[in-house]
Design a protein around this motif. Structure first.
Motif, mmCIF file in Angstrom:
data_model
loop_
_atom_site.group_PDB
_atom_site.id
_atom_site.type_symbol
_atom_site.label_atom_id
_atom_site.label_comp_id
_atom_site.label_asym_id
_atom_site.label_seq_id
_atom_site.Cartn_x
_atom_site.Cartn_y
_atom_site.Cartn_z
ATOM 1 N N UNK A 42 -8.560 -5.732 -8.350
ATOM 2 C CA UNK A 42 -8.744 -4.873 -9.370
ATOM 3 C C UNK A 42 -7.795 -3.612 -9.245
ATOM 4 N N UNK A 43 -7.724 -3.152 -7.871
ATOM 5 C CA UNK A 43 -7.056 -1.889 -7.487
ATOM 6 C C UNK A 43 -5.332 -2.218 -7.701
ATOM 7 N N UNK A 55 -6.905 1.621 -8.714
ATOM 8 C CA UNK A 55 -7.305 2.735 -7.886
ATOM 9 C C UNK A 55 -8.277 2.215 -6.903
ATOM 10 N N UNK A 56 -8.613 2.783 -5.851
ATOM 11 C CA UNK A 56 -9.514 2.592 -4.831
ATOM 12 C C UNK A 56 -10.526 3.477 -4.692
ATOM 13 N N UNK A 92 0.815 -1.241 0.016
ATOM 14 C CA UNK A 92 0.032 -0.011 -0.032
ATOM 15 C C UNK A 92 0.979 1.395 -0.097
ATOM 16 N N UNK A 93 0.548 2.326 -0.496
ATOM 17 C CA UNK A 93 1.182 3.649 -0.492
ATOM 18 C C UNK A 93 1.378 3.868 1.031
ATOM 19 N N UNK A 94 2.741 4.245 1.182
ATOM 20 C CA UNK A 94 3.386 4.509 2.773
ATOM 21 C C UNK A 94 2.219 5.213 3.531
ATOM 22 N N UNK A 95 1.797 6.466 3.142
ATOM 23 C CA UNK A 95 0.981 7.285 4.040
ATOM 24 C C UNK A 95 -0.381 6.693 4.209
ATOM 25 N N UNK A 96 -0.895 6.019 3.285
ATOM 26 C CA UNK A 96 -2.069 5.214 3.650
ATOM 27 C C UNK A 96 -2.090 4.032 4.551
ATOM 28 N N UNK A 97 -0.792 3.418 4.267
ATOM 29 C CA UNK A 97 -0.516 2.250 5.265
ATOM 30 C C UNK A 97 -0.573 2.518 6.898
ATOM 31 N N UNK A 111 -3.336 3.368 -6.783
ATOM 32 C CA UNK A 111 -2.561 2.128 -6.125
ATOM 33 C C UNK A 111 -1.127 1.735 -6.864
ATOM 34 N N UNK A 112 -1.287 1.952 -8.290
ATOM 35 C CA UNK A 112 -0.045 1.627 -9.024
ATOM 36 C C UNK A 112 0.377 2.475 -9.998
ATOM 37 N N UNK A 113 1.363 2.242 -10.581
ATOM 38 C CA UNK A 113 1.812 3.118 -11.598
ATOM 39 C C UNK A 113 2.798 4.356 -10.853
#
Length: 219
Positions: free
Chosen positions: A105-106, A160-161, A55-60, A176-178
């Motif tokens: 999907x995300x 994306x979510x 997961x992206x670090x801030x969201x994690x 979430x990607x790219x």
């Protein structure tokens, strides 16, 4: 980014529910300034296994220290949860949830920018009745075009979510990607404006909302 940015944030959010006029903040009647419990490291690893990446670090950090969903911008944050078909983001505790997103999907490539250009080109190719010998031929051609358009339209959401519902079909997404991974984008397709970057990462997006709410309520 250091997880220190989330220190004390859970307490600040929950404190807002006690303030007079809290339900006047936009979206508050959808989430009530409630937060889900925080997630464990084991739960995050299981989610990331379905996602196919970290997961992206801030969201994690948010999921570990603040909560898995609930109070936030718009009508509140969607919650990652396990299910029979794997992990997905659901509207747990939200009165007006956003669209659900499966982790698989995300985890696909995020290609909204590219697809928006392709959709614009495809729109110009929409079959017209006068180009066909009869109605049946036109209907078949238009059905094929429409199926292709719908598939590409939905594929804009991959990678994306859906984080939060804004109302009237507008929503906030977390990529979430790219190369845009960790950025918050805005789904403005109901106004035919596509899916556009907000210019902010998750931490700035969430903390700016919290600071505005605190100023409004005088805390």
């Amino acid at each position: 980014m250091s997880d220190d940015v989330w220190t004390g944030v859970r307490e600040r959010v929950l404190r807002l529910a006690e303030q007079p006029g809290a339900d006047e903040i936009f979206g508050a009647r959808g989430h009530g300034f409630r937060l889900g419990s925080v997630m464990s490291e084991e739960q995050l690893q299981a989610l990331e296994s379905d996602l196919g990446s970290e997961l992206p670090a801030p969201y994690r950090g948010f999921l570990l220290q603040v909560g898995r969903g609930g109070a936030g911008p718009g009508y509140g944050l969607m919650t990652p949860a396990p299910g029979d078909d794997g992990w997905q983001w659901i509207g747990s505790g939200l009165k007006y949830p956003a669209q659900q997103t499966a982790a698989e999907f995300a985890g696909r490539p995020f290609a909204a920018e590219k697809l928006q250009g392709e959709l614009t080109a495809l729109e110009a190719q929409e079959p017209a009745p006068e180009a066909f010998a009869d109605d049946d031929e036109f209907r078949r051609a238009h059905a094929a075009w429409d199926a292709q358009y719908e598939e590409m339209y939905d594929d804009q959401e991959a990678g994306a979510v859906f984080l939060s519902e804004q109302g009237c079909g507008y929503a906030w997404l977390l990529v979430m990607t790219g190369p845009h991974r960790g950025a918050v984008w805005e789904d403005m397709r109901p106004a035919d404006r596509g899916i556009k970057p907000s210019g902010h990462g998750f931490d700035h997006w969430y903390l700016s909302w919290l600071e505005r709410a605190e100023r409004w309520l005088g805390t």
